[in-house]
Motif scaffolding. Structure first.
Motif, PDB file in Angstrom:
ATOM      1  N   SER A  50       0.853  -1.179   0.000  1.00 46.66           N
ATOM      2  CA  SER A  50       0.000   0.000   0.000  1.00 46.66           C
ATOM      3  C   SER A  50       0.894   1.235   0.000  1.00 46.66           C
ATOM      4  CB  SER A  50      -0.890   0.000   1.244  1.00 46.66           C
ATOM      5  OG  SER A  50      -1.702   1.143   1.258  1.00 46.66           O
ATOM      6  N   GLY A  51       0.694   2.130  -0.967  1.00 45.31           N
ATOM      7  CA  GLY A  51       1.480   3.355  -1.040  1.00 45.31           C
ATOM      8  C   GLY A  51       1.797   3.731  -2.472  1.00 45.31           C
ATOM      9  N   THR A  52       2.861   4.526  -2.664  1.00 44.72           N
ATOM     10  CA  THR A  52       3.278   4.946  -3.997  1.00 44.72           C
ATOM     11  C   THR A  52       4.083   3.835  -4.646  1.00 44.72           C
ATOM     12  OG1 THR A  52       3.292   7.277  -3.380  1.00 44.72           O
ATOM     13  CG2 THR A  52       4.586   6.654  -5.312  1.00 44.72           C
ATOM     14  N   VAL A  53       3.660   3.441  -5.824  1.00 43.74           N
ATOM     15  CA  VAL A  53       4.291   2.349  -6.566  1.00 43.74           C
ATOM     16  C   VAL A  53       5.369   2.897  -7.503  1.00 43.74           C
ATOM     17  CG1 VAL A  53       3.856   0.511  -8.249  1.00 43.74           C
ATOM     18  CG2 VAL A  53       2.208   0.945  -6.426  1.00 43.74           C
ATOM     19  N   ALA A  54       5.059   3.948  -8.242  1.00 49.16           N
ATOM     20  CA  ALA A  54       5.998   4.522  -9.218  1.00 49.16           C
ATOM     21  C   ALA A  54       5.476   5.885  -9.652  1.00 49.16           C
ATOM     22  CB  ALA A  54       6.136   3.608 -10.432  1.00 49.16           C
ATOM     23  N   THR A  55       6.333   6.627 -10.348  1.00 49.76           N
ATOM     24  CA  THR A  55       5.943   7.893 -10.940  1.00 49.76           C
ATOM     25  C   THR A  55       6.457   7.926 -12.374  1.00 49.76           C
ATOM     26  OG1 THR A  55       6.070   9.014  -8.808  1.00 49.76           O
ATOM     27  CG2 THR A  55       6.112  10.410 -10.756  1.00 49.76           C
ATOM     28  N   GLU A  68      -4.577   5.843 -18.742  1.00 44.13           N
ATOM     29  CA  GLU A  68      -4.207   4.473 -19.122  1.00 44.13           C
ATOM     30  C   GLU A  68      -4.964   4.094 -20.384  1.00 44.13           C
ATOM     31  OE1 GLU A  68      -4.066  -0.125 -17.495  1.00 44.13           O
ATOM     32  OE2 GLU A  68      -5.111   1.371 -16.301  1.00 44.13           O
ATOM     33  N   VAL A  69      -4.246   3.555 -21.375  1.00 42.39           N
ATOM     34  CA  VAL A  69      -4.851   3.107 -22.624  1.00 42.39           C
ATOM     35  C   VAL A  69      -5.458   1.722 -22.415  1.00 42.39           C
ATOM     36  CG1 VAL A  69      -4.393   2.511 -25.041  1.00 42.39           C
ATOM     37  CG2 VAL A  69      -3.251   4.468 -23.997  1.00 42.39           C
ATOM     38  N   THR A  70      -4.760   0.875 -21.687  1.00 43.84           N
ATOM     39  CA  THR A  70      -5.230  -0.469 -21.378  1.00 43.84           C
ATOM     40  C   THR A  70      -6.108  -0.400 -20.131  1.00 43.84           C
ATOM     41  OG1 THR A  70      -3.200  -0.751 -20.121  1.00 43.84           O
ATOM     42  CG2 THR A  70      -3.192  -1.593 -22.375  1.00 43.84           C
ATOM     43  N   SER A  71      -6.555  -1.522 -19.643  1.00 48.61           N
ATOM     44  CA  SER A  71      -7.324  -1.519 -18.392  1.00 48.61           C
ATOM     45  C   SER A  71      -6.725  -2.544 -17.434  1.00 48.61           C
ATOM     46  CB  SER A  71      -8.799  -1.813 -18.657  1.00 48.61           C
ATOM     47  OG  SER A  71      -8.942  -3.085 -19.252  1.00 48.61           O
ATOM     48  N   VAL A  72      -5.411  -2.482 -17.287  1.00 50.93           N
ATOM     49  CA  VAL A  72      -4.694  -3.417 -16.416  1.00 50.93           C
ATOM     50  C   VAL A  72      -4.260  -2.727 -15.133  1.00 50.93           C
ATOM     51  CG1 VAL A  72      -2.621  -4.846 -16.227  1.00 50.93           C
ATOM     52  CG2 VAL A  72      -3.901  -4.792 -18.371  1.00 50.93           C
ATOM     53  N   LEU A  73      -3.616  -1.592 -15.253  1.00 51.86           N
ATOM     54  CA  LEU A  73      -3.071  -0.878 -14.098  1.00 51.86           C
ATOM     55  C   LEU A  73      -4.168  -0.494 -13.110  1.00 51.86           C
ATOM     56  CD1 LEU A  73      -0.590   0.494 -12.765  1.00 51.86           C
ATOM     57  CD2 LEU A  73      -1.225   2.556 -14.033  1.00 51.86           C
ATOM     58  N   THR A  74      -5.223   0.117 -13.600  1.00 53.66           N
ATOM     59  CA  THR A  74      -6.266   0.631 -12.720  1.00 53.66           C
ATOM     60  C   THR A  74      -7.415  -0.357 -12.496  1.00 53.66           C
ATOM     61  OG1 THR A  74      -7.281   1.747 -14.612  1.00 53.66           O
ATOM     62  CG2 THR A  74      -5.749   3.036 -13.270  1.00 53.66           C
ATOM     63  N   ASN A  75      -7.288  -1.564 -13.003  1.00 50.41           N
ATOM     64  CA  ASN A  75      -8.316  -2.582 -12.825  1.00 50.41           C
ATOM     65  C   ASN A  75      -8.166  -3.222 -11.447  1.00 50.41           C
ATOM     66  OD1 ASN A  75      -9.813  -5.024 -12.890  1.00 50.41           O
ATOM     67  ND2 ASN A  75      -9.708  -5.028 -15.130  1.00 50.41           N
ATOM     68  N   GLN A  78      -6.827  -6.664 -11.267  1.00 52.72           N
ATOM     69  CA  GLN A  78      -5.488  -6.896 -11.794  1.00 52.72           C
ATOM     70  C   GLN A  78      -4.471  -6.150 -10.920  1.00 52.72           C
ATOM     71  OE1 GLN A  78      -5.027  -6.991 -16.026  1.00 52.72           O
ATOM     72  NE2 GLN A  78      -7.143  -7.596 -16.314  1.00 52.72           N
ATOM     73  N   ALA A  79      -3.790  -5.131 -11.446  1.00 52.13           N
ATOM     74  CA  ALA A  79      -2.755  -4.446 -10.656  1.00 52.13           C
ATOM     75  C   ALA A  79      -3.342  -3.676  -9.474  1.00 52.13           C
ATOM     76  CB  ALA A  79      -1.938  -3.509 -11.535  1.00 52.13           C
ATOM     77  N   ASN A  80      -4.574  -3.203  -9.624  1.00 51.82           N
ATOM     78  CA  ASN A  80      -5.279  -2.528  -8.528  1.00 51.82           C
ATOM     79  C   ASN A  80      -4.591  -1.225  -8.094  1.00 51.82           C
ATOM     80  OD1 ASN A  80      -7.445  -2.364  -6.692  1.00 51.82           O
ATOM     81  ND2 ASN A  80      -6.160  -3.153  -5.058  1.00 51.82           N
ATOM     82  N   CYS A  81      -4.276  -0.373  -9.066  1.00 56.28           N
ATOM     83  CA  CYS A  81      -3.588   0.891  -8.782  1.00 56.28           C
ATOM     84  C   CYS A  81      -4.457   2.072  -9.200  1.00 56.28           C
ATOM     85  CB  CYS A  81      -2.266   0.955  -9.540  1.00 56.28           C
ATOM     86  SG  CYS A  81      -1.050  -0.247  -8.989  1.00 56.28           S
ATOM     87  N   THR A  82      -4.025   3.242  -8.790  1.00 55.97           N
ATOM     88  CA  THR A  82      -4.649   4.501  -9.189  1.00 55.97           C
ATOM     89  C   THR A  82      -3.576   5.355  -9.854  1.00 55.97           C
ATOM     90  OG1 THR A  82      -6.174   4.400  -7.332  1.00 55.97           O
ATOM     91  CG2 THR A  82      -5.867   6.543  -8.349  1.00 55.97           C
ATOM     92  N   LEU A  83      -3.906   5.957 -10.986  1.00 56.65           N
ATOM     93  CA  LEU A  83      -2.982   6.835 -11.698  1.00 56.65           C
ATOM     94  C   LEU A  83      -3.452   8.268 -11.519  1.00 56.65           C
ATOM     95  CD1 LEU A  83      -0.687   7.410 -13.756  1.00 56.65           C
ATOM     96  CD2 LEU A  83      -2.394   7.021 -15.563  1.00 56.65           C
ATOM     97  N   ASN A  84      -2.598   9.125 -10.959  1.00 55.20           N
ATOM     98  CA  ASN A  84      -2.925  10.537 -10.831  1.00 55.20           C
ATOM     99  C   ASN A  84      -2.730  11.176 -12.201  1.00 55.20           C
ATOM    100  OD1 ASN A  84      -2.454  13.430 -10.500  1.00 55.20           O
ATOM    101  ND2 ASN A  84      -2.652  12.998  -8.307  1.00 55.20           N
ATOM    102  N   SER A  85      -3.799  11.663 -12.792  1.00 56.59           N
ATOM    103  CA  SER A  85      -3.735  12.180 -14.165  1.00 56.59           C
ATOM    104  C   SER A  85      -2.898  13.452 -14.289  1.00 56.59           C
ATOM    105  CB  SER A  85      -5.147  12.429 -14.704  1.00 56.59           C
ATOM    106  OG  SER A  85      -5.804  13.411 -13.931  1.00 56.59           O
ATOM    107  N   SER A  86      -2.708  14.177 -13.202  1.00 53.42           N
ATOM    108  CA  SER A  86      -1.923  15.414 -13.251  1.00 53.42           C
ATOM    109  C   SER A  86      -0.442  15.199 -12.996  1.00 53.42           C
ATOM    110  CB  SER A  86      -2.446  16.410 -12.215  1.00 53.42           C
ATOM    111  OG  SER A  86      -3.778  16.724 -12.475  1.00 53.42           O
TER     112      SER A  86
END
Length: 138
Positions: A50-55, A68-75, A78-86
């Motif tokens: 739980s926390g920051t994975v990468a930038t 995200e173009v695919t639906s893997v990272l934020t699914n 699956q990876a179960n992550c959140t991408l900060n769009s900014s």
């Protein structure tokens, strides 16, 4: 044609010599966004982390939004992550979700600038669960 960065009016001239110019600058020449984060692996993260994975980062001559173009990272399944769009920061509250074995997640991110120009880049994140690196189990 290659144009220098800037905004341009359009002028149309007929063979008869009549001409007209657009009221507004309707063409904008700008630099498309480009990723500064190298393609490929963003690292190996402990499963259930739980926390920051990468930038990820990109440059442009205007504001950039990440998606995200695919639906893997934020699914969530699956990876179960959140991408900060900014900011391009990837976070999670439970990396890999319900995965019970090490998994490599492949996904594509897109950087979009204020003019709607895009750049895509493929990345991976790998989860590690349990003993690794040849550890012996009892």
């Amino acid at each position: 044609a290659t144009l220098a960065l800037g905004s341009y009016y359009v002028r149309v001239e007929l063979d008869s010599g009549l001409a007209g110019r657009s009221t507004n600058a309707i063409i904008t020449a700008s630099t498309a966004p480009s990723f500064t984060t190298a393609a490929g692996s963003l690292g190996t993260i402990a499963g259930n982390f739980s926390g920051t994975v990468a930038t990820v980062a990109a440059t442009s001559d205007s504001t950039i939004a990440f998606s995200e173009v695919t639906s893997v990272l934020t699914n969530a399944s699956q990876a179960n992550c959140t991408l900060n769009s900014s900011t391009g920061v990837i976070t999670t509250t439970n990396f890999g979700g319900s995965a019970t074995s090490a998994t490599t997640y492949s996904f594509t991110l897109r950087a979009t600038d204020a003019q709607g120009q895009t750049a895509d880049r493929a990345f991976t994140l790998t989860s590690s669960l349990g003993a690794t690196d040849g550890a012996l189990l009892p």
